[in-house]
Design a protein around this motif. Structure first.
Motif, PDB file in Angstrom:
ATOM      1  N   LEU A   1     -16.905  12.972  -2.982  1.00  0.00           N
ATOM      2  CA  LEU A   1     -15.953  13.932  -3.559  1.00  0.00           C
ATOM      3  C   LEU A   1     -16.444  15.347  -3.322  1.00  0.00           C
ATOM      4  O   LEU A   1     -15.665  16.240  -2.981  1.00  0.00           O
ATOM      5  N   LEU A   2     -17.772  15.543  -3.446  1.00  0.00           N
ATOM      6  CA  LEU A   2     -18.317  16.884  -3.210  1.00  0.00           C
ATOM      7  C   LEU A   2     -18.046  17.296  -1.763  1.00  0.00           C
ATOM      8  O   LEU A   2     -17.541  18.394  -1.493  1.00  0.00           O
TER       9      LEU A   2
ATOM     10  N   SER B   1      -6.653   1.997   0.519  1.00  0.00           N
ATOM     11  CA  SER B   1      -5.255   2.161   0.949  1.00  0.00           C
ATOM     12  C   SER B   1      -4.940   3.624   1.213  1.00  0.00           C
ATOM     13  O   SER B   1      -3.953   3.934   1.871  1.00  0.00           O
ATOM     14  N   TYR B   2      -5.782   4.564   0.735  1.00  0.00           N
ATOM     15  CA  TYR B   2      -5.493   5.980   1.009  1.00  0.00           C
ATOM     16  C   TYR B   2      -5.772   6.331   2.469  1.00  0.00           C
ATOM     17  O   TYR B   2      -5.440   7.426   2.919  1.00  0.00           O
TER      18      TYR B   2
ATOM     19  N   MET C   1     -16.459  16.644 -12.065  1.00  0.00           N
ATOM     20  CA  MET C   1     -16.459  16.770 -10.604  1.00  0.00           C
ATOM     21  C   MET C   1     -15.027  16.518 -10.073  1.00  0.00           C
ATOM     22  O   MET C   1     -14.542  17.240  -9.203  1.00  0.00           O
TER      23      MET C   1
ATOM     24  N   LEU D   1       3.390  14.422   3.997  1.00  0.00           N
ATOM     25  CA  LEU D   1       2.732  14.514   5.302  1.00  0.00           C
ATOM     26  C   LEU D   1       3.715  14.179   6.415  1.00  0.00           C
ATOM     27  O   LEU D   1       3.838  14.906   7.402  1.00  0.00           O
TER      28      LEU D   1
ATOM     29  N   LEU E   1      -9.150  13.908   3.761  1.00  0.00           N
ATOM     30  CA  LEU E   1      -8.391  12.802   3.159  1.00  0.00           C
ATOM     31  C   LEU E   1      -9.179  11.501   3.246  1.00  0.00           C
ATOM     32  O   LEU E   1      -9.223  10.704   2.298  1.00  0.00           O
TER      33      LEU E   1
ATOM     34  N   LEU F   1     -12.412  20.858   1.889  1.00  0.00           N
ATOM     35  CA  LEU F   1     -11.091  21.424   1.576  1.00  0.00           C
ATOM     36  C   LEU F   1     -11.226  22.918   1.323  1.00  0.00           C
ATOM     37  O   LEU F   1     -10.544  23.728   1.962  1.00  0.00           O
TER      38      LEU F   1
ATOM     39  N   LEU G   1     -11.781  11.586   0.671  1.00  0.00           N
ATOM     40  CA  LEU G   1     -11.202  11.346  -0.660  1.00  0.00           C
ATOM     41  C   LEU G   1     -10.949   9.858  -0.867  1.00  0.00           C
ATOM     42  O   LEU G   1     -11.199   9.317  -1.954  1.00  0.00           O
TER      43      LEU G   1
ATOM     44  N   TYR H   1     -12.554   8.012  -4.010  1.00  0.00           N
ATOM     45  CA  TYR H   1     -11.812   7.306  -5.055  1.00  0.00           C
ATOM     46  C   TYR H   1     -11.911   5.801  -4.892  1.00  0.00           C
ATOM     47  O   TYR H   1     -11.291   5.048  -5.638  1.00  0.00           O
TER      48      TYR H   1
ATOM     49  N   MET I   1     -22.049  11.834 -10.222  1.00  0.00           N
ATOM     50  CA  MET I   1     -21.713  12.902  -9.253  1.00  0.00           C
ATOM     51  C   MET I   1     -21.472  12.206  -7.904  1.00  0.00           C
ATOM     52  O   MET I   1     -22.352  11.688  -7.273  1.00  0.00           O
TER      53      MET I   1
ATOM     54  N   VAL J   1     -12.024  19.280  -7.568  1.00  0.00           N
ATOM     55  CA  VAL J   1     -11.185  19.131  -6.370  1.00  0.00           C
ATOM     56  C   VAL J   1      -9.727  19.400  -6.733  1.00  0.00           C
ATOM     57  O   VAL J   1      -8.978  19.962  -5.930  1.00  0.00           O
TER      58      VAL J   1
ATOM     59  N   ASP K   1      -4.366   5.274   4.949  1.00  0.00           N
ATOM     60  CA  ASP K   1      -3.117   5.402   5.714  1.00  0.00           C
ATOM     61  C   ASP K   1      -2.668   6.869   5.777  1.00  0.00           C
ATOM     62  O   ASP K   1      -2.054   7.296   6.756  1.00  0.00           O
ATOM     63  N   LEU K   2      -2.991   7.643   4.734  1.00  0.00           N
ATOM     64  CA  LEU K   2      -2.619   9.076   4.801  1.00  0.00           C
ATOM     65  C   LEU K   2      -3.382   9.750   5.938  1.00  0.00           C
ATOM     66  O   LEU K   2      -2.816  10.508   6.718  1.00  0.00           O
TER      67      LEU K   2
ATOM     68  N   ALA L   1     -15.732  16.223   0.211  1.00  0.00           N
ATOM     69  CA  ALA L   1     -14.288  16.478   0.402  1.00  0.00           C
ATOM     70  C   ALA L   1     -13.923  17.832  -0.177  1.00  0.00           C
ATOM     71  O   ALA L   1     -13.196  18.622   0.434  1.00  0.00           O
ATOM     72  N   THR L   2     -14.475  18.148  -1.355  1.00  0.00           N
ATOM     73  CA  THR L   2     -14.124  19.440  -1.976  1.00  0.00           C
ATOM     74  C   THR L   2     -14.609  20.592  -1.113  1.00  0.00           C
ATOM     75  O   THR L   2     -13.849  21.537  -0.842  1.00  0.00           O
TER      76      THR L   2
ATOM     77  N   LEU M   1       2.135  10.889   1.208  1.00  0.00           N
ATOM     78  CA  LEU M   1       2.492  10.365   2.537  1.00  0.00           C
ATOM     79  C   LEU M   1       3.857  10.886   2.971  1.00  0.00           C
ATOM     80  O   LEU M   1       4.034  11.299   4.125  1.00  0.00           O
TER      81      LEU M   1
ATOM     82  N   SER N   1       0.878  -1.193   0.000  1.00  0.00           N
ATOM     83  CA  SER N   1       0.000   0.000   0.000  1.00  0.00           C
ATOM     84  C   SER N   1       0.902   1.225   0.000  1.00  0.00           C
ATOM     85  O   SER N   1       2.112   1.106   0.188  1.00  0.00           O
ATOM     86  N   PRO N   2       0.314   2.442  -0.193  1.00  0.00           N
ATOM     87  CA  PRO N   2       1.171   3.629  -0.223  1.00  0.00           C
ATOM     88  C   PRO N   2       2.025   3.695   1.028  1.00  0.00           C
ATOM     89  O   PRO N   2       1.561   3.399   2.117  1.00  0.00           O
TER      90      PRO N   2
ATOM     91  N   LEU O   1      -5.415  26.324  -3.458  1.00  0.00           N
ATOM     92  CA  LEU O   1      -4.960  26.388  -2.061  1.00  0.00           C
ATOM     93  C   LEU O   1      -3.435  26.367  -1.999  1.00  0.00           C
ATOM     94  O   LEU O   1      -2.807  27.140  -1.258  1.00  0.00           O
TER      95      LEU O   1
END
Lengths: 60, 246, 150, 86
Positions: C5-6, C57-58, D1, D57, C46, C12, C49, C53, C1, D5, C60-61, C8-9, D54, B130-131, D12
């Protein structure tokens, strides 16, 4: 290192090890024997670090 | 060679470079398009070697020699800091006095330190799935250790972190990376070639051949390097003072 | 749509935009609170997001940001203790509203992922984030009063 | 869409980078750099580069502020000692 303090130390390490092993189980996606082995090792490292940190802070 | 002529030489050289850059950019694949000549080959190579994370495959398998360069850059940078930030003759080292920190902050630091350390090890171990990877996990683990300084005081951190051991760890991890590379040579193929270990089953911890090993070596190297770097910065900022009497 | 994502946007644009404006202007105490809230807002974005998506696995961020975001604020709280001692930041209302937003985002994600280890992971990240930001704002508003030398 | 983002993240990053350059005091700049790091990590995630996000971050959230603030403290303390002696 009287038996009592040794027991206390072992209990603390075990407590931390169980907690961190559970956290490892939550973090990983697929569970297989190698992941569990690496998780056990990492949890042990974490438990040792946790105990050393507590002793360093309380000792001061 | 007056200033003006030198300026003209610079401008013509710059203009030539700009023209070449623009020409190159015009022939790059479209942003967000579906044609990626390098990307397709990298993904194909990483899949044949059962590495799920293509970035790690590029980092530690296809371009492992570049990562060796990056590692030595970090090693040299930390070495430079250690030499520059050493304690000179006219400086003395004052004992860091224990600081009184609010109880909840101290308890938080003692609680999050092992969790962050475990997360760092998790990121290093799953680098090829994973990342993440050696670099990211190493930094997270090293930062976790410094929660002791933030949650308590520098004396507590010094008691837990023998700097000499981390310097040895840094050197050991760097040489472990190089030795793994040389093992490829001894194994009859190229330096840092990923042909020694079986590639294992896809998307498991043992997949990717030598990628996990190199990941672990880089993880340890980065963690130790960051600890040594921060140790020198903390020494200078908290402990080392100038001799007051001239 | 994609609704995630909306969300999250919006999180942000609105959250990080306000945090950036807060950290760029005003007295030091507001800048430090804005920095603390920037991580408290970025982490749920995050996570949203990663759901938008559809890549678990994202997450972890989000985990790393939930762990190290408050540590960054502790760094500022400790090393700016002298400057912050004169007028300590008082932003409990703002911190708890942002924590509430984060909690809402995490619960929505938990409902979407359904009961599984992934949901527990999201809950762990949410707990780390909210406790981290609460402790960080506690540290900002006088946690390091006894610290002279830093 | 999905482009919206990306546009928001790019705006930003542009805004926080400009603010980071415009801020003169190192301590305030360290705060802005921390926010810039988080926004950059979000931009990398939005552009589907989670590994880079990552690393950004991990480094920018706690390591860079610590290094910056320790350096500023050392320089400020040395300045104060010099003034004390004169």
């Amino acid at each position: 290192m009287t038996p009592r303090t040794a027991l206390l130390a072992a209990a603390e390490l075990l407590g931390w090890w169980v907690a961190l092993a559970l956290l490892w189980l939550v973090l990983i996606s697929t569970v297989d024997p190698l992941e569990l082995a690496v998780g056990a090792g990492s949890a042990l490292v974490g438990a040792l670090a946790a105990r050393a940190a507590r002793r360093a802070v309380t000792g001061s | 060679m007056t200033r003006r002529t030198r300026l003209w030489v610079l401008l013509t050289g710059g203009a030539g470079l700009a023209a070449l850059l623009v020409a190159a950019c015009l022939r790059l694949p479209h942003f967000g398009g579906d044609r990626h000549p390098y990307g397709d080959r990298a993904v194909h190579a990483s899949l044949t070697r059962h590495t799920a994370n293509t970035v790690s495959s590029v980092n530690f398998d296809q371009r492992a020699f570049d990562t060796l360069g990056e590692m030595t850059i970090l090693f040299a940078a930390v070495l430079g800091c250690v030499v520059l930030l050493r304690q000179t003759r006219d400086e003395r080292r004052a004992r860091p006095e224990p600081a009184e920190v609010a109880r909840p902050v101290r308890r938080y630091a003692l609680l999050v330190l092992p969790v962050a350390l475990l997360s760092g090890l998790y990121i290093v171990a799953h680098g090829q799935l994973s990342p993440g990877g050696g670099f990211q996990g190493g930094v997270v683990a090293a930062t976790a250790l410094h929660l002791l300084y933030l949650g308590a005081d520098y004396a507590a951190l010094e008691r837990v972190r023998p700097v000499g051991m981390y310097e040895v760890g840094d050197a050991l991890a760097s040489s472990a990376y190089v030795v793994t590379g040389i093992a490829g040579l001894i194994g009859g193929t190229a330096f840092l070639a990923n042909t020694l270990l079986p590639y294992g089953t896809f998307n498991t911890l043992s997949s990717g051949g030598t990628v996990p090993l190199l990941n672990a070596a880089i993880g340890m190297e980065v963690a130790c390097a960051v600890v040594v770097l921060l140790a020198r910065f903390l020494d200078q900022a908290v402990e080392i003072e100038e001799e007051s009497g001239r | 749509m994609n609704g995630w994502l909306l969300a999250a946007t919006v999180g942000l644009a609105g959250g990080l935009g306000a945090a950036l404006w807060g950290v760029a202007t005003g007295p030091l105490r507001r800048r430090v609170v804005a920095q603390n809230l920037s991580t408290a807002l970025a982490c749920p974005s995050l996570l949203l997001l990663s759901q938008a998506y559809n890549r678990p696995s994202y997450v972890d961020l989000g985990l790393v940001l939930a762990l190290l975001g408050p540590v960054g604020t502790l760094v500022f709280a400790r090393l700016l203790a002298d400057e912050l001692a004169e007028d300590p930041p008082r932003a409990w209302g703002l911190t708890w509203t942002v924590a509430g937003l984060g909690a809402a985002a995490v619960t929505a994600l938990c409902v979407a992922t359904g009961p599984s280890r992934a949901m527990v992971k999201l809950l762990v990240i949410g707990a780390l984030l909210i406790s981290g930001n609460a402790i960080a704002s506690r540290a900002l508003s006088g946690g390091f009063r006894g610290v002279r030398g830093g | 869409m999905a482009d919206a983002v990306i546009v928001v993240a790019l705006l930003l990053v542009a805004a926080s980078a400009t603010v980071a350059v415009a801020t003169r005091d190192p301590m305030r700049q360290a705060l802005v750099l921390s926010v810039l790091g988080v926004v950059l990590a979000v931009l990398f995630t939005v552009l589907q580069a989670p590994d880079v996000g990552l690393s950004q971050l991990a480094v920018c959230s706690a390591l860079t502020p610590l290094l910056l603030m320790l350096a500023v403290r050392k320089v400020r303390r040395r300045g104060r000692e010099r003034e004390g002696e004169r």
